[in-house]
Design a protein around this motif. Sequence first.
Motif, PDB file in Angstrom:
ATOM      1  N   UNK A  16       0.829  -1.193   0.000  1.00 26.59           N
ATOM      2  CA  UNK A  16       0.000   0.000   0.000  1.00 26.59           C
ATOM      3  C   UNK A  16       0.873   1.256   0.000  1.00 26.59           C
ATOM      4  N   UNK A  17       2.047   1.166   0.597  1.00 26.75           N
ATOM      5  CA  UNK A  17       2.936   2.329   0.674  1.00 26.75           C
ATOM      6  C   UNK A  17       3.349   2.789  -0.719  1.00 26.75           C
ATOM      7  N   UNK A  18       3.630   1.846  -1.599  1.00 26.54           N
ATOM      8  CA  UNK A  18       4.050   2.203  -2.962  1.00 26.54           C
ATOM      9  C   UNK A  18       2.903   2.891  -3.698  1.00 26.54           C
ATOM     10  N   UNK A  19       1.680   2.383  -3.550  1.00 25.35           N
ATOM     11  CA  UNK A  19       0.514   3.002  -4.169  1.00 25.35           C
ATOM     12  C   UNK A  19       0.336   4.434  -3.663  1.00 25.35           C
ATOM     13  N   UNK A  20       0.419   4.620  -2.374  1.00 25.40           N
ATOM     14  CA  UNK A  20       0.246   5.956  -1.798  1.00 25.40           C
ATOM     15  C   UNK A  20       1.367   6.884  -2.249  1.00 25.40           C
ATOM     16  N   UNK A  21       2.600   6.381  -2.281  1.00 22.74           N
ATOM     17  CA  UNK A  21       3.717   7.196  -2.769  1.00 22.74           C
ATOM     18  C   UNK A  21       3.482   7.610  -4.224  1.00 22.74           C
ATOM     19  N   UNK A  22       3.033   6.674  -5.045  1.00 23.66           N
ATOM     20  CA  UNK A  22       2.748   6.988  -6.443  1.00 23.66           C
ATOM     21  C   UNK A  22       1.657   8.035  -6.575  1.00 23.66           C
ATOM     22  N   UNK A  23       0.613   7.924  -5.769  1.00 23.29           N
ATOM     23  CA  UNK A  23      -0.467   8.917  -5.800  1.00 23.29           C
ATOM     24  C   UNK A  23       0.026  10.283  -5.364  1.00 23.29           C
ATOM     25  N   UNK A  24       0.859  10.322  -4.333  1.00 25.15           N
ATOM     26  CA  UNK A  24       1.398  11.602  -3.858  1.00 25.15           C
ATOM     27  C   UNK A  24       2.256  12.251  -4.950  1.00 25.15           C
ATOM     28  N   UNK A  25       3.102  11.455  -5.596  1.00 26.89           N
ATOM     29  CA  UNK A  25       3.976  11.997  -6.644  1.00 26.89           C
ATOM     30  C   UNK A  25       3.140  12.448  -7.850  1.00 26.89           C
ATOM     31  N   UNK A  26       2.279  11.567  -8.359  1.00 23.87           N
ATOM     32  CA  UNK A  26       1.511  11.871  -9.567  1.00 23.87           C
ATOM     33  C   UNK A  26       0.536  13.023  -9.346  1.00 23.87           C
ATOM     34  N   UNK A  27      -0.276  12.919  -8.315  1.00 23.91           N
ATOM     35  CA  UNK A  27      -1.262  13.973  -8.067  1.00 23.91           C
ATOM     36  C   UNK A  27      -0.597  15.231  -7.527  1.00 23.91           C
ATOM     37  N   UNK A  28       0.513  15.055  -6.819  1.00 29.59           N
ATOM     38  CA  UNK A  28       1.245  16.215  -6.307  1.00 29.59           C
ATOM     39  C   UNK A  28       1.797  17.079  -7.424  1.00 29.59           C
ATOM     40  N   UNK A  29       2.430  16.458  -8.408  1.00 31.33           N
ATOM     41  CA  UNK A  29       2.984  17.240  -9.516  1.00 31.33           C
ATOM     42  C   UNK A  29       1.863  17.882 -10.324  1.00 31.33           C
ATOM     43  N   UNK A  30       0.711  17.219 -10.381  1.00 32.67           N
ATOM     44  CA  UNK A  30      -0.428  17.792 -11.098  1.00 32.67           C
ATOM     45  C   UNK A  30      -1.146  18.874 -10.287  1.00 32.67           C
ATOM     46  N   UNK A  31      -0.743  19.066  -9.048  1.00 34.13           N
ATOM     47  CA  UNK A  31      -1.376  20.073  -8.192  1.00 34.13           C
ATOM     48  C   UNK A  31      -0.499  21.298  -7.972  1.00 34.13           C
TER      49      UNK A  31
END
Length: 189
Positions: free
Chosen positions: A1-16
């Motif tokens: 789950x940590x990898x999924x959350x890290x990916x979401x933070x990176x992907x959605x973070x850069x898009x924000x």
Amino acid sequence: MVILILGLVVFLGVHSLRVVAPAWRDGMVERLGEGAWKGLYSVIALAGFALIIWGFGRAAAETGMVYAPPLGLRHLMFALMLPALILAVASALPPGHIRRIARHPLLIGTALWAFAHLLVNGELAAVVLFGAFLAWAIIELAAQTGRPRAPIVNPSATYDLAALVAGVVLYGALVWRLHEWAFGVSPAL
């Protein structure tokens, strides 16, 4: 789950970045140049996307159910996915009436897509994935609401027709076999 959350933070973070750190983003564009910034942005977004895919596959195998979706919600999911796809396609085309009216068709399409998938997926990994995208799309839509926007002059119904046709074709392909081939799950089940 940590990898999924890290990916979401990176992907959605850069898009924000345009919303949460506009001055920093503008400074980076000025310092690096637009081309280099877009390249860096793309590499970070792709890394986040890869982490999401990898992390979701691992998390889906390791986590359990949060809720059991009623089968009747599948009909609503199917009904929401068609406009979600049409809006997503319209966002990539030159302006038509859909883009003029919807204002932010990709964000609206993303919210519809995420909500539709939450209706039929009760696994923890799916709830985290689609819930994150839904929350991000709603926050981005709210942030975009007050921003000035250049008016769309002479929107073309041709692009609306193209979005409609491409959206329907993509919808049909996903229901037929593409979703199962790409994601291992048939939406028609």
